[in-house]
Motif scaffolding. Structure first.
Motif, PDB file in Angstrom:
ATOM      1  N   ILE A  36       0.850  -1.195   0.000  1.00 61.74           N
ATOM      2  CA  ILE A  36       0.000   0.000   0.000  1.00 61.74           C
ATOM      3  C   ILE A  36       0.885   1.246   0.000  1.00 61.74           C
ATOM      4  N   ILE A  37       0.557   2.176  -0.879  1.00 66.15           N
ATOM      5  CA  ILE A  37       1.229   3.475  -0.907  1.00 66.15           C
ATOM      6  C   ILE A  37       0.166   4.535  -0.649  1.00 66.15           C
ATOM      7  N   PHE A  38       0.313   5.255   0.471  1.00 67.74           N
ATOM      8  CA  PHE A  38      -0.626   6.287   0.908  1.00 67.74           C
ATOM      9  C   PHE A  38      -0.287   7.632   0.286  1.00 67.74           C
ATOM     10  N   ASN A  39      -1.297   8.366  -0.111  1.00 70.49           N
ATOM     11  CA  ASN A  39      -1.151   9.787  -0.433  1.00 70.49           C
ATOM     12  C   ASN A  39      -2.370  10.463   0.178  1.00 70.49           C
ATOM     13  N   LEU A  40      -2.178  11.084   1.325  1.00 70.79           N
ATOM     14  CA  LEU A  40      -3.265  11.690   2.080  1.00 70.79           C
ATOM     15  C   LEU A  40      -3.195  13.207   1.959  1.00 70.79           C
ATOM     16  N   GLU A  41      -4.271  13.801   1.468  1.00 68.40           N
ATOM     17  CA  GLU A  41      -4.384  15.257   1.397  1.00 68.40           C
ATOM     18  C   GLU A  41      -5.388  15.688   2.456  1.00 68.40           C
TER      19      GLU A  41
END
Length: 147
Positions: A36-41
């Motif tokens: 899993i690769i997270f990108n949280l804005e």
């Protein structure tokens, strides 16, 4: 003739060594893929009663698809779409994006949780994997409410 036999043995040994090294390098490269690769804005702060938006983009480096469940947790009660749980199929060639819009009235510590689960009828033909280890990923942050 004897020199030729020694040279041939050394050549075979060198080939075997190169083959073993190549297999070892390939195996090491296989283990570097991330599930899993997270990108949280997210906003750093908000005003009381303001509606904020969290955007979570997920992708994977695994070749296999996974069924993921994404949701939010908080140390205070937050109503509305905050409590939505999303379940999707995550594949290497099709990243997913989730949105949560909710009002905040006071500072909260929020946790974004992504579980890799075993659930039918989500991925095509139910072809999905569940990693043996690390099937829960999360990020914790504080959302400050300032007057």
């Amino acid at each position: 003739m004897r020199c030729l036999q020694l040279l041939l043995r050394a050549g075979l040994a060198a080939l075997l060594l190169i083959l073993c090294l190549q297999l070892g390098i390939s195996e090491a490269q296989e283990n570097t893929r991330k599930a899993i690769i997270f990108n949280l804005e997210r906003p750093q702060s908000a005003r009381p009663g303001e509606e904020v938006t969290l955007t979570l983009r997920l992708k994977t480096e695994l070749r296999e698809c996974m069924v993921i469940k994404a949701y939010l947790l908080s140390d205070i009660s937050i109503e509305g779409p905050f409590n939505y749980k999303y379940t999707r199929c995550l594949c290497e060639d099709s990243p997913v994006t989730f949105f949560w819009d909710f009002p905040v009235n006071r500072t909260a510590v929020i946790t974004v949780v992504v579980d890799i689960v075993r659930e039918k009828d989500i991925c095509t033909e139910d072809l999905a994997v569940v990693p043996i280890s690390a099937n829960r990923y999360y990020k914790v942050f504080a959302l400050n409410v300032v007057a």
